[in-house]
Design a protein around this motif. Structure first.
Motif, PDB file in Angstrom:
ATOM      1  N   ASN A 237      18.097  39.200  -3.014  1.00  0.00           N
ATOM      2  CA  ASN A 237      18.896  39.813  -4.283  1.00  0.00           C
ATOM      3  C   ASN A 237      20.351  39.535  -4.121  1.00  0.00           C
ATOM      4  O   ASN A 237      21.115  39.113  -4.929  1.00  0.00           O
ATOM      5  N   PHE A 238      20.864  39.909  -2.815  1.00  0.00           N
ATOM      6  CA  PHE A 238      22.263  39.596  -2.798  1.00  0.00           C
ATOM      7  C   PHE A 238      22.703  38.282  -2.715  1.00  0.00           C
ATOM      8  O   PHE A 238      23.754  37.745  -3.516  1.00  0.00           O
ATOM      9  N   ALA A 239      21.742  37.389  -2.262  1.00  0.00           N
ATOM     10  CA  ALA A 239      22.256  35.931  -2.192  1.00  0.00           C
ATOM     11  C   ALA A 239      22.186  35.590  -3.490  1.00  0.00           C
ATOM     12  O   ALA A 239      22.945  34.582  -3.959  1.00  0.00           O
ATOM     13  N   ARG A 240      21.349  36.043  -4.597  1.00  0.00           N
ATOM     14  CA  ARG A 240      21.210  35.404  -5.777  1.00  0.00           C
ATOM     15  C   ARG A 240      22.450  36.082  -6.640  1.00  0.00           C
ATOM     16  O   ARG A 240      23.008  35.207  -7.629  1.00  0.00           O
ATOM     17  N   LYS A 241      22.831  37.401  -6.585  1.00  0.00           N
ATOM     18  CA  LYS A 241      24.143  37.791  -7.264  1.00  0.00           C
ATOM     19  C   LYS A 241      25.198  37.017  -6.846  1.00  0.00           C
ATOM     20  O   LYS A 241      26.091  36.737  -7.704  1.00  0.00           O
ATOM     21  N   PHE A 242      25.357  36.722  -5.545  1.00  0.00           N
ATOM     22  CA  PHE A 242      26.515  36.244  -4.868  1.00  0.00           C
ATOM     23  C   PHE A 242      26.554  34.791  -5.705  1.00  0.00           C
ATOM     24  O   PHE A 242      27.764  34.418  -5.983  1.00  0.00           O
ATOM     25  N   ARG A 243      25.526  33.976  -5.599  1.00  0.00           N
ATOM     26  CA  ARG A 243      25.694  32.639  -6.049  1.00  0.00           C
ATOM     27  C   ARG A 243      25.969  32.636  -7.664  1.00  0.00           C
ATOM     28  O   ARG A 243      26.933  31.817  -7.803  1.00  0.00           O
ATOM     29  N   LYS A 244      25.582  33.608  -8.366  1.00  0.00           N
ATOM     30  CA  LYS A 244      25.756  33.676  -9.872  1.00  0.00           C
ATOM     31  C   LYS A 244      27.412  34.078 -10.021  1.00  0.00           C
ATOM     32  O   LYS A 244      27.975  33.505 -10.630  1.00  0.00           O
ATOM     33  N   PHE A 245      27.854  35.100  -9.118  1.00  0.00           N
ATOM     34  CA  PHE A 245      29.066  35.182  -8.940  1.00  0.00           C
ATOM     35  C   PHE A 245      30.114  34.114  -8.826  1.00  0.00           C
ATOM     36  O   PHE A 245      31.115  33.969  -9.554  1.00  0.00           O
ATOM     37  N   LYS A 246      29.639  33.269  -7.866  1.00  0.00           N
ATOM     38  CA  LYS A 246      30.558  32.079  -7.468  1.00  0.00           C
ATOM     39  C   LYS A 246      30.683  31.109  -8.621  1.00  0.00           C
ATOM     40  O   LYS A 246      31.639  30.497  -8.807  1.00  0.00           O
ATOM     41  N   LEU A 247      29.500  30.909  -9.192  1.00  0.00           N
ATOM     42  CA  LEU A 247      29.441  29.945 -10.395  1.00  0.00           C
ATOM     43  C   LEU A 247      30.493  30.370 -11.455  1.00  0.00           C
ATOM     44  O   LEU A 247      30.901  29.564 -11.888  1.00  0.00           O
ATOM     45  N   GLU A 248      30.408  31.669 -11.593  1.00  0.00           N
ATOM     46  CA  GLU A 248      31.461  32.293 -12.741  1.00  0.00           C
ATOM     47  C   GLU A 248      32.650  31.738 -12.294  1.00  0.00           C
ATOM     48  O   GLU A 248      33.412  31.438 -13.170  1.00  0.00           O
ATOM     49  N   VAL A 249      33.059  32.395 -11.126  1.00  0.00           N
ATOM     50  CA  VAL A 249      34.449  31.913 -10.569  1.00  0.00           C
ATOM     51  C   VAL A 249      34.856  30.725 -10.681  1.00  0.00           C
ATOM     52  O   VAL A 249      35.708  30.225 -11.230  1.00  0.00           O
ATOM     53  N   TYR A 250      33.982  29.697 -10.203  1.00  0.00           N
ATOM     54  CA  TYR A 250      34.321  28.204 -10.146  1.00  0.00           C
ATOM     55  C   TYR A 250      34.299  27.782 -11.452  1.00  0.00           C
ATOM     56  O   TYR A 250      35.098  26.784 -11.535  1.00  0.00           O
ATOM     57  N   SER A 251      33.444  28.333 -12.466  1.00  0.00           N
ATOM     58  CA  SER A 251      33.406  27.727 -13.566  1.00  0.00           C
ATOM     59  C   SER A 251      34.679  28.137 -14.546  1.00  0.00           C
ATOM     60  O   SER A 251      35.397  27.171 -15.298  1.00  0.00           O
ATOM     61  N   TYR A 252      35.058  29.337 -14.350  1.00  0.00           N
ATOM     62  CA  TYR A 252      36.439  29.741 -15.013  1.00  0.00           C
ATOM     63  C   TYR A 252      37.572  29.055 -14.444  1.00  0.00           C
ATOM     64  O   TYR A 252      38.476  28.613 -15.084  1.00  0.00           O
ATOM     65  N   THR A 253      37.496  29.143 -13.082  1.00  0.00           N
ATOM     66  CA  THR A 253      39.127  28.944 -12.357  1.00  0.00           C
ATOM     67  C   THR A 253      39.215  27.410 -12.200  1.00  0.00           C
ATOM     68  O   THR A 253      40.341  26.865 -12.130  1.00  0.00           O
ATOM     69  N   GLY A 254      38.129  26.804 -12.247  1.00  0.00           N
ATOM     70  CA  GLY A 254      38.227  25.084 -11.741  1.00  0.00           C
ATOM     71  C   GLY A 254      38.919  24.167 -12.663  1.00  0.00           C
ATOM     72  O   GLY A 254      39.750  23.668 -12.242  1.00  0.00           O
ATOM     73  N   ARG A 255      38.704  24.824 -14.229  1.00  0.00           N
ATOM     74  CA  ARG A 255      39.599  24.067 -14.975  1.00  0.00           C
ATOM     75  C   ARG A 255      41.080  24.409 -15.239  1.00  0.00           C
ATOM     76  O   ARG A 255      41.928  23.748 -16.034  1.00  0.00           O
ATOM     77  N   LEU A 256      41.404  25.599 -14.518  1.00  0.00           N
ATOM     78  CA  LEU A 256      42.650  25.967 -14.507  1.00  0.00           C
ATOM     79  C   LEU A 256      43.801  25.865 -13.244  1.00  0.00           C
ATOM     80  O   LEU A 256      44.669  26.414 -13.172  1.00  0.00           O
ATOM     81  N   LEU A 257      43.139  24.899 -12.412  1.00  0.00           N
ATOM     82  CA  LEU A 257      43.732  24.808 -11.361  1.00  0.00           C
ATOM     83  C   LEU A 257      44.797  23.935 -11.669  1.00  0.00           C
ATOM     84  O   LEU A 257      44.602  22.702 -12.558  1.00  0.00           O
ATOM     85  N   ARG A 258      46.017  23.894 -10.942  1.00  0.00           N
ATOM     86  CA  ARG A 258      47.162  22.891 -11.301  1.00  0.00           C
ATOM     87  C   ARG A 258      46.943  21.763 -10.770  1.00  0.00           C
ATOM     88  O   ARG A 258      46.308  21.642  -9.459  1.00  0.00           O
ATOM     89  N   ARG A 259      47.393  20.657 -11.429  1.00  0.00           N
ATOM     90  CA  ARG A 259      47.136  19.218 -10.913  1.00  0.00           C
ATOM     91  C   ARG A 259      47.929  18.802  -9.821  1.00  0.00           C
ATOM     92  O   ARG A 259      47.613  17.977  -8.910  1.00  0.00           O
ATOM     93  N   THR A 260      49.237  19.391 -10.016  1.00  0.00           N
ATOM     94  CA  THR A 260      50.480  19.053  -8.974  1.00  0.00           C
ATOM     95  C   THR A 260      51.048  20.226  -8.431  1.00  0.00           C
ATOM     96  O   THR A 260      51.204  21.260  -9.324  1.00  0.00           O
ATOM     97  N   SER A 261      51.796  20.080  -7.402  1.00  0.00           N
ATOM     98  CA  SER A 261      52.567  21.356  -7.113  1.00  0.00           C
ATOM     99  C   SER A 261      53.817  21.631  -7.867  1.00  0.00           C
ATOM    100  O   SER A 261      54.304  22.656  -7.837  1.00  0.00           O
ATOM    101  N   LYS A 262      54.119  20.729  -8.730  1.00  0.00           N
ATOM    102  CA  LYS A 262      55.522  20.823  -9.530  1.00  0.00           C
ATOM    103  C   LYS A 262      54.982  21.553 -11.054  1.00  0.00           C
ATOM    104  O   LYS A 262      55.794  21.920 -11.701  1.00  0.00           O
ATOM    105  N   GLU A 263      53.731  21.694 -11.273  1.00  0.00           N
ATOM    106  CA  GLU A 263      53.231  22.119 -12.459  1.00  0.00           C
ATOM    107  C   GLU A 263      53.132  23.614 -12.546  1.00  0.00           C
ATOM    108  O   GLU A 263      53.027  24.331 -11.358  1.00  0.00           O
ATOM    109  N   HIS A 264      53.621  24.016 -13.571  1.00  0.00           N
ATOM    110  CA  HIS A 264      53.615  25.753 -13.884  1.00  0.00           C
ATOM    111  C   HIS A 264      52.860  26.217 -14.791  1.00  0.00           C
ATOM    112  O   HIS A 264      52.267  26.262 -15.656  1.00  0.00           O
TER     113      HIS A 264
END
Length: 143
Positions: free
Chosen positions: A116-143
């Motif tokens: 159960n922990f593994a299932r919940k944690f996998r779902k949580f990671k998917l939520e984190v990566y789905s949300y944050t992946g598209r918000l990563l800066r492409r360059t170090s100069k980007e604000h």
């Protein structure tokens, strides 16, 4: 009635070895989860996301708070799995079937908790990566 016909569990050395091996796999998985949690702590607090995203920091804080709950649960499960090893080894000392069955049922409950922990944690990671992946800066100069 024969002891072994009344249940699917027998406290023989082969079965004990199987349970110990399963316990060892749980320990390995939980150790890996602990490393993933440590990484996600760093990831969520890193200055790597685009700026001026509506509610970004509030959302990251929610993820961070949930991650702390996973950290505590992982620690608890790790302790339980570690302690359960001694229960497994102690099964051979049981003098009646009810004792053996009790420890086997505890093993199954702990197995379900780890899964159960593994299932919940996998779902949580998917939520984190789905949300944050598209918000990563492409360059170090980007604000």
């Amino acid at each position: 009635m024969n002891r072994n016909t009344s249940r699917n569990f027998s406290a023989n050395e082969k079965e004990i070895a199987r349970l110990l091996k399963e316990n060892s796999r749980w320990k390995e998985r939980l150790a890996f989860f602990k490393e993933e949690i440590n990484f996600l702590n760093l990831y969520l607090s890193a200055d790597i996301f685009q700026k001026n995203i509506l509610n970004l920091y509030e959302r990251l804080q929610l993820f961070y708070d949930e991650l702390q709950n996973f950290k505590l649960e992982c620690l608890d499960l790790t302790t339980r799995v570690h302690n359960h090893r001694y229960d497994i080894e102690g099964i051979l000392e049981c003098e009646d079937i009810s004792c053996e069955v009790f420890y086997h049922e505890e093993h199954l409950k702990l197995k379900e908790s780890v899964l159960n922990f593994a299932r919940k944690f996998r779902k949580f990671k998917l939520e984190v990566y789905s949300y944050t992946g598209r918000l990563l800066r492409r360059t170090s100069k980007e604000h």
